[in-house]
Design a protein around this motif. Sequence first.
Motif, PDB file in Angstrom:
ATOM      1  N   THR A  23       0.847  -1.185   0.000  1.00  0.00           N
ATOM      2  CA  THR A  23       0.000   0.000   0.000  1.00  0.00           C
ATOM      3  C   THR A  23       0.885   1.239   0.000  1.00  0.00           C
ATOM      4  OG1 THR A  23      -1.780   1.166   1.167  1.00  0.00           O
ATOM      5  CG2 THR A  23      -0.190   0.008   2.542  1.00  0.00           C
ATOM      6  N   PRO A  24       0.552   2.274  -0.772  1.00  0.00           N
ATOM      7  CA  PRO A  24      -0.573   2.313  -1.704  1.00  0.00           C
ATOM      8  C   PRO A  24      -0.172   1.858  -3.103  1.00  0.00           C
ATOM      9  CG  PRO A  24       0.391   4.489  -1.538  1.00  0.00           C
ATOM     10  CD  PRO A  24       1.211   3.581  -0.640  1.00  0.00           C
ATOM     11  N   ILE A  25      -0.952   0.953  -3.657  1.00  0.00           N
ATOM     12  CA  ILE A  25      -0.872   0.659  -5.083  1.00  0.00           C
ATOM     13  C   ILE A  25      -1.735   1.702  -5.790  1.00  0.00           C
ATOM     14  CG2 ILE A  25      -1.522  -1.006  -6.862  1.00  0.00           C
ATOM     15  CD1 ILE A  25      -0.914  -3.217  -4.804  1.00  0.00           C
ATOM     16  N   ARG A  26      -1.196   2.325  -6.816  1.00  0.00           N
ATOM     17  CA  ARG A  26      -1.923   3.409  -7.494  1.00  0.00           C
ATOM     18  C   ARG A  26      -2.227   3.030  -8.946  1.00  0.00           C
ATOM     19  NH1 ARG A  26       1.941   6.513  -4.361  1.00  0.00           N
ATOM     20  NH2 ARG A  26       0.832   7.776  -2.807  1.00  0.00           N
ATOM     21  N   LEU A  27      -3.507   3.152  -9.292  1.00  0.00           N
ATOM     22  CA  LEU A  27      -3.939   2.898 -10.660  1.00  0.00           C
ATOM     23  C   LEU A  27      -4.423   4.202 -11.276  1.00  0.00           C
ATOM     24  CD1 LEU A  27      -6.029  -0.387 -10.217  1.00  0.00           C
ATOM     25  CD2 LEU A  27      -3.598  -0.159 -10.773  1.00  0.00           C
ATOM     26  N   PRO A  28      -3.743   4.722 -12.291  1.00  0.00           N
ATOM     27  CA  PRO A  28      -4.202   5.955 -12.944  1.00  0.00           C
ATOM     28  C   PRO A  28      -5.598   5.782 -13.528  1.00  0.00           C
ATOM     29  CG  PRO A  28      -1.958   5.408 -13.602  1.00  0.00           C
ATOM     30  CD  PRO A  28      -2.482   4.213 -12.868  1.00  0.00           C
ATOM     31  N   MET A  29      -6.405   6.836 -13.412  1.00  0.00           N
ATOM     32  CA  MET A  29      -7.745   6.855 -14.000  1.00  0.00           C
ATOM     33  C   MET A  29      -7.932   8.186 -14.708  1.00  0.00           C
ATOM     34  SD  MET A  29     -10.169   4.981 -11.125  1.00  0.00           S
ATOM     35  CE  MET A  29     -11.546   4.864 -12.275  1.00  0.00           C
ATOM     36  N   ASP A  30      -8.574   8.144 -15.858  1.00  0.00           N
ATOM     37  CA  ASP A  30      -8.744   9.346 -16.667  1.00  0.00           C
ATOM     38  C   ASP A  30      -9.561  10.403 -15.923  1.00  0.00           C
ATOM     39  OD1 ASP A  30      -7.351   8.179 -18.728  1.00  0.00           O
ATOM     40  OD2 ASP A  30      -9.145   7.501 -19.799  1.00  0.00           O
ATOM     41  N   GLY A  31      -9.066  11.641 -15.958  1.00  0.00           N
ATOM     42  CA  GLY A  31      -9.825  12.772 -15.457  1.00  0.00           C
ATOM     43  C   GLY A  31      -9.908  12.899 -13.952  1.00  0.00           C
ATOM     44  N   ARG A  32      -9.064  12.173 -13.236  1.00  0.00           N
ATOM     45  CA  ARG A  32      -9.114  12.220 -11.773  1.00  0.00           C
ATOM     46  C   ARG A  32      -7.799  11.716 -11.202  1.00  0.00           C
ATOM     47  NH1 ARG A  32     -12.326   7.287  -9.134  1.00  0.00           N
ATOM     48  NH2 ARG A  32     -10.532   7.452  -7.741  1.00  0.00           N
ATOM     49  N   GLN A  33      -7.659  11.831  -9.872  1.00  0.00           N
ATOM     50  CA  GLN A  33      -6.455  11.315  -9.244  1.00  0.00           C
ATOM     51  C   GLN A  33      -6.447   9.783  -9.284  1.00  0.00           C
ATOM     52  OE1 GLN A  33      -9.035  12.483  -7.487  1.00  0.00           O
ATOM     53  NE2 GLN A  33      -9.236  11.446  -5.513  1.00  0.00           N
ATOM     54  N   PRO A  34      -5.285   9.163  -9.141  1.00  0.00           N
ATOM     55  CA  PRO A  34      -5.218   7.702  -9.195  1.00  0.00           C
ATOM     56  C   PRO A  34      -6.083   7.043  -8.117  1.00  0.00           C
ATOM     57  CG  PRO A  34      -3.024   8.659  -9.378  1.00  0.00           C
ATOM     58  CD  PRO A  34      -3.951   9.774  -9.001  1.00  0.00           C
ATOM     59  N   LEU A  35      -6.521   5.848  -8.429  1.00  0.00           N
ATOM     60  CA  LEU A  35      -7.228   5.003  -7.470  1.00  0.00           C
ATOM     61  C   LEU A  35      -6.187   4.298  -6.610  1.00  0.00           C
ATOM     62  CD1 LEU A  35      -9.791   3.514  -6.436  1.00  0.00           C
ATOM     63  CD2 LEU A  35      -9.445   1.878  -8.325  1.00  0.00           C
ATOM     64  N   GLU A  36      -6.296   4.434  -5.292  1.00  0.00           N
ATOM     65  CA  GLU A  36      -5.323   3.817  -4.386  1.00  0.00           C
ATOM     66  C   GLU A  36      -5.898   2.542  -3.776  1.00  0.00           C
ATOM     67  OE1 GLU A  36      -3.695   6.485  -1.510  1.00  0.00           O
ATOM     68  OE2 GLU A  36      -2.488   7.517  -3.035  1.00  0.00           O
ATOM     69  N   LEU A  37      -5.040   1.530  -3.672  1.00  0.00           N
ATOM     70  CA  LEU A  37      -5.438   0.214  -3.185  1.00  0.00           C
ATOM     71  C   LEU A  37      -4.489  -0.273  -2.094  1.00  0.00           C
ATOM     72  CD1 LEU A  37      -5.657  -1.603  -6.652  1.00  0.00           C
ATOM     73  CD2 LEU A  37      -7.453  -0.232  -5.580  1.00  0.00           C
ATOM     74  N   ARG A  38      -4.992  -1.188  -1.308  1.00  0.00           N
ATOM     75  CA  ARG A  38      -4.177  -2.027  -0.426  1.00  0.00           C
ATOM     76  C   ARG A  38      -4.366  -3.466  -0.883  1.00  0.00           C
ATOM     77  NH1 ARG A  38      -2.156  -2.029   4.894  1.00  0.00           N
ATOM     78  NH2 ARG A  38      -2.944   0.092   5.154  1.00  0.00           N
ATOM     79  N   TRP A 107     -21.897   6.770  -6.080  1.00  0.00           N
ATOM     80  CA  TRP A 107     -22.246   5.350  -6.185  1.00  0.00           C
ATOM     81  C   TRP A 107     -21.810   4.754  -7.523  1.00  0.00           C
ATOM     82  CZ3 TRP A 107     -25.336   3.552 -10.042  1.00  0.00           C
ATOM     83  CH2 TRP A 107     -26.121   4.491 -10.730  1.00  0.00           C
ATOM     84  N   ARG A 108     -21.960   5.518  -8.610  1.00  0.00           N
ATOM     85  CA  ARG A 108     -21.582   5.001  -9.924  1.00  0.00           C
ATOM     86  C   ARG A 108     -20.059   4.855 -10.045  1.00  0.00           C
ATOM     87  NH1 ARG A 108     -24.181   4.702 -14.848  1.00  0.00           N
ATOM     88  NH2 ARG A 108     -25.988   5.815 -14.021  1.00  0.00           N
ATOM     89  N   GLU A 109     -19.341   5.854  -9.525  1.00  0.00           N
ATOM     90  CA  GLU A 109     -17.880   5.799  -9.570  1.00  0.00           C
ATOM     91  C   GLU A 109     -17.342   4.622  -8.771  1.00  0.00           C
ATOM     92  OE1 GLU A 109     -19.139   9.799 -10.770  1.00  0.00           O
ATOM     93  OE2 GLU A 109     -19.714   8.456  -9.139  1.00  0.00           O
ATOM     94  N   ARG A 110     -17.975   4.321  -7.644  1.00  0.00           N
ATOM     95  CA  ARG A 110     -17.524   3.194  -6.825  1.00  0.00           C
ATOM     96  C   ARG A 110     -17.562   1.887  -7.616  1.00  0.00           C
ATOM     97  NH1 ARG A 110     -18.033   3.561  -0.856  1.00  0.00           N
ATOM     98  NH2 ARG A 110     -18.565   1.369  -1.035  1.00  0.00           N
ATOM     99  N   ALA A 111     -18.658   1.649  -8.311  1.00  0.00           N
ATOM    100  CA  ALA A 111     -18.756   0.432  -9.116  1.00  0.00           C
ATOM    101  C   ALA A 111     -17.690   0.430 -10.209  1.00  0.00           C
ATOM    102  CB  ALA A 111     -20.154   0.314  -9.715  1.00  0.00           C
ATOM    103  N   GLY A 112     -17.464   1.597 -10.829  1.00  0.00           N
ATOM    104  CA  GLY A 112     -16.449   1.691 -11.862  1.00  0.00           C
ATOM    105  C   GLY A 112     -15.048   1.438 -11.347  1.00  0.00           C
ATOM    106  N   GLU A 113     -14.788   1.834 -10.112  1.00  0.00           N
ATOM    107  CA  GLU A 113     -13.465   1.586  -9.520  1.00  0.00           C
ATOM    108  C   GLU A 113     -13.203   0.098  -9.345  1.00  0.00           C
ATOM    109  OE1 GLU A 113     -13.348   5.831  -7.111  1.00  0.00           O
ATOM    110  OE2 GLU A 113     -14.137   4.030  -6.150  1.00  0.00           O
ATOM    111  N   MET A 114     -14.235  -0.633  -8.999  1.00  0.00           N
ATOM    112  CA  MET A 114     -14.059  -2.078  -8.830  1.00  0.00           C
ATOM    113  C   MET A 114     -13.756  -2.748 -10.176  1.00  0.00           C
ATOM    114  SD  MET A 114     -14.601  -2.829  -5.517  1.00  0.00           S
ATOM    115  CE  MET A 114     -15.597  -4.251  -5.053  1.00  0.00           C
ATOM    116  N   THR A 115     -14.443  -2.346 -11.220  1.00  0.00           N
ATOM    117  CA  THR A 115     -14.153  -2.938 -12.521  1.00  0.00           C
ATOM    118  C   THR A 115     -12.782  -2.500 -13.039  1.00  0.00           C
ATOM    119  OG1 THR A 115     -15.346  -1.170 -13.674  1.00  0.00           O
ATOM    120  CG2 THR A 115     -16.582  -3.144 -13.109  1.00  0.00           C
ATOM    121  N   THR A 116     -12.369  -1.282 -12.684  1.00  0.00           N
ATOM    122  CA  THR A 116     -11.022  -0.828 -13.065  1.00  0.00           C
ATOM    123  C   THR A 116      -9.955  -1.733 -12.459  1.00  0.00           C
ATOM    124  OG1 THR A 116     -11.655   1.477 -13.379  1.00  0.00           O
ATOM    125  CG2 THR A 116      -9.353   1.060 -12.826  1.00  0.00           C
ATOM    126  N   ILE A 117     -10.145  -2.127 -11.207  1.00  0.00           N
ATOM    127  CA  ILE A 117      -9.190  -3.040 -10.572  1.00  0.00           C
ATOM    128  C   ILE A 117      -9.082  -4.330 -11.378  1.00  0.00           C
ATOM    129  CG2 ILE A 117      -8.705  -4.420  -8.518  1.00  0.00           C
ATOM    130  CD1 ILE A 117     -10.197  -2.246  -6.902  1.00  0.00           C
TER     131      ILE A 117
END
Length: 316
Positions: A23-38, A107-117
């Motif tokens: 942690t943190p693993i960072r995944l770039p996402m268009d138009g926003r800051q990276p998604l951070e993971l553990r 709520w919509r972004e949350r679902a999209g973050e999971m599919t991005t992973i």
Amino acid sequence: MNNLIDLARHIPAPDASLTVAYTPIRLPMDGRQPLELRLTAPAAGDSLPVVLLSHGFGPSNYIPSKDGYAPLAQFWAERGLAVIQPTHASSRVGGLPADAPGAPFFWRERAGEMTTILDRMDEVERQAPAIAGRLDHARIAAAGHSFGGHTVGLLLGATLNGESFSDPRISAGILLAAPGRGGKDMTEENARRFPFFDVDFSRLAARSLVVCGDADDPHFTSRGPEWHADAFYDGPGAEALLTLHGAGHGLGGIAGLDARETEAEMPETLETTRRMTLAWLRTALAIDPSAWTAACDALNGLAASLAHIDLKTGPT
């Protein structure tokens, strides 16, 4: 074994093994800051099944992020699962700006973050050298608590206004104190505030375990604790309902100990939740086909003092 735990220790579970976390693993996402993971996983072993763990909205600052839910994430990882925890867009400490479209719930972004992973699993492994090449991308489950349960429900097949968010890469899921039916099943004020809770569970097709506490006090509805079990009754893929006796929304402490999300620390209940959910995952992800049956048999032998199990019979 914790000396505060008596009965739950009879529910079978493997011994704990050493883990490693990145942690943190960072995944770039268009138009926003990276998604951070553990990412937390066993230090040894290959073909590790993966569980995506979606945090709730919650009143705390850090628990609703990749840094919460250690009582669940660590327990699962110590017993053979690779657990990935995102810091969702709704997080107060690492989410999107409070004035961004979709705030504060995203709520919509949350679902999209999971599919991005799932889309970027190779990149996740690249940033975790000791785990690289050891994850089984074909065995993936998702679990979510509270608002995280809403996120996971969408990924498992629940629809909203006819729109599907289902991801077939997720073969199994766990809904922990997840929201029930929206619309007329909620108070008028909350139905207006949370229109995205008005989901249709009738298309929730992935095999699922629903977990709730019979002392939960959902303020969204006047129906009482049984509201959190709606996905079990409406979802064709929901195979089992675990109802924890005396447990509130925190299910004994899954989000974290000494946290505002945990209205009462209940070691027996927490241990029951951890062991039963682990058993479900071990069977659903084809690690041990007998794990869930053995756990249910053990729980049923404890004089129903901790929880009870409802199972659907016949085709789901």
